[in-house]
Scaffold this motif. Structure first.
Motif, PDB file in Angstrom:
ATOM      1  N   ARG A  17       0.843  -1.199   0.000  1.00  0.00           N
ATOM      2  CA  ARG A  17       0.000   0.000   0.000  1.00  0.00           C
ATOM      3  C   ARG A  17       0.879   1.249   0.000  1.00  0.00           C
ATOM      4  O   ARG A  17       0.577   2.238  -0.674  1.00  0.00           O
ATOM      5  N   HIS A  20       2.101   1.808  -3.467  1.00  0.00           N
ATOM      6  CA  HIS A  20       1.043   2.435  -4.268  1.00  0.00           C
ATOM      7  C   HIS A  20       1.044   3.952  -4.057  1.00  0.00           C
ATOM      8  O   HIS A  20       0.989   4.718  -5.026  1.00  0.00           O
ATOM      9  N   ASN A  41      -0.600   0.914 -10.623  1.00  0.00           N
ATOM     10  CA  ASN A  41      -1.074  -0.380 -10.150  1.00  0.00           C
ATOM     11  C   ASN A  41      -0.296  -1.526 -10.783  1.00  0.00           C
ATOM     12  O   ASN A  41       0.089  -2.493 -10.109  1.00  0.00           O
ATOM     13  N   ASP A  95      -6.657  -1.504  -3.295  1.00  0.00           N
ATOM     14  CA  ASP A  95      -6.376  -0.451  -4.273  1.00  0.00           C
ATOM     15  C   ASP A  95      -7.440  -0.410  -5.365  1.00  0.00           C
ATOM     16  O   ASP A  95      -7.870   0.672  -5.784  1.00  0.00           O
TER      17      ASP A  95
END
Length: 264
Positions: A17, A20, A41, A95
């Motif tokens: 995360r 990301h 992604n 996500d």
């Protein structure tokens, strides 16, 4: 219950995360600026595939006992590798839910749910770790899939790099996806008396789901990248541009969108 496995899963979730979010601070290539989230992604997915795919291949080479005894034979680090993968799939699912509608993401969410359910068995029980590591060989094919998608997003199709990546994707799909899936299916059939019925059903469901998606994926890439990219006689009065081809009714079809939505 394996507390260390759960700890690594949580750390992996947080790390992916964080990756990301961290990629949002970096510039996106201009050619992929229209879909920056998808670019980020896929880059995160590529990191996961490189890490777990290479780890699985190296681990099975150094410790073949994991394949000889998929239930009990594994070194401690193998459980951590499986936990890293579970953390990634949870992070990727979060996500997608944050950036896409349920209608856009449901297919991949179903895939992630099946994969997490199967891999979590190894983390929670401490068994079947070797079996799970064999399944991570599929990530070697996913590496090529993610590279192919990044090339599509950056409008590098057709090109030499895209052609090499497409053929590499098809080759690794056969060697590192279909072969491991076949081996796992055969093992599960032969050992079904030694495996609890619930796990046979769970494992069988996962193998059928991923196997069907893999075959569909291979056929789509073969058609999109190989069969439809063959030279064809020009259509009178029609000007074809880079990355565009015509289908049977003469309507232009953009190659970039052909299989971009497909993921492992």
């Amino acid at each position: 219950m394996e507390p260390s496995g759960l700890l690594v899963t949580g750390a992996s979730f947080a790390a992916f995360r964080g990756l990301h979010w961290g990629l949002q601070l970096l510039p996106t290539p201009g050619s992929a600026a229209q879909d920056r989230w998808k670019w980020r992604n896929i880059c995160v997915s590529l990191v996961h595939s490189l890490l777990t795919g290479a780890g699985a291949l190296l681990g099975l080479s150094l410790y073949p006992q994991m394949a000889a005894d998929p239930i009990h034979g594994h070194p401690p680090w193998a459980l951590a590798l499986v936990a890293v993968s579970v953390g990634y799939f949870l992070a990727d699912g979060a996500d997608m839910l944050w950036n896409q509608t349920l209608g856009q993401a449901w297919e991949l969410l179903c895939h992630h749910l099946v994969v997490v359910s199967c891999l979590s068995t190894a983390i929670l029980s401490g068994h079947y770790v070797g079996f799970s590591v064999v399944s991570l060989l599929l990530e070697l094919n996913s590496t090529c899939l993610h590279l192919r998608k990044l090339l599509l997003l950056s409008h590098q199709a057709p090109s030499l790099a895209f052609s090499v990546t497409s053929w590499s994707t098809l080759a690794t799909l056969a060697v590192f996806r279909l072969v491991p899936l076949g081996w796992m299916s055969l093992w599960l059939i032969r050992q079904h008396r030694q495996v609890p019925l619930a796990l046979v059903i769970l494992g069988g469901t996962g193998l059928v789901t991923v196997g069907a998606m893999s075959i569909t994926l291979g056929v789509r890439i073969l058609v999109s990248d190989v069969l439809r990219s063959r030279p064809h006689p020009p259509i009178p009065g029609h000007k074809e541009t880079r990355g565009t081809r015509t289908c049977c009714d003469g309507e232009p079809v953009t190659r970039v969108d052909s299989t971009l939505s497909l993921r492992d």
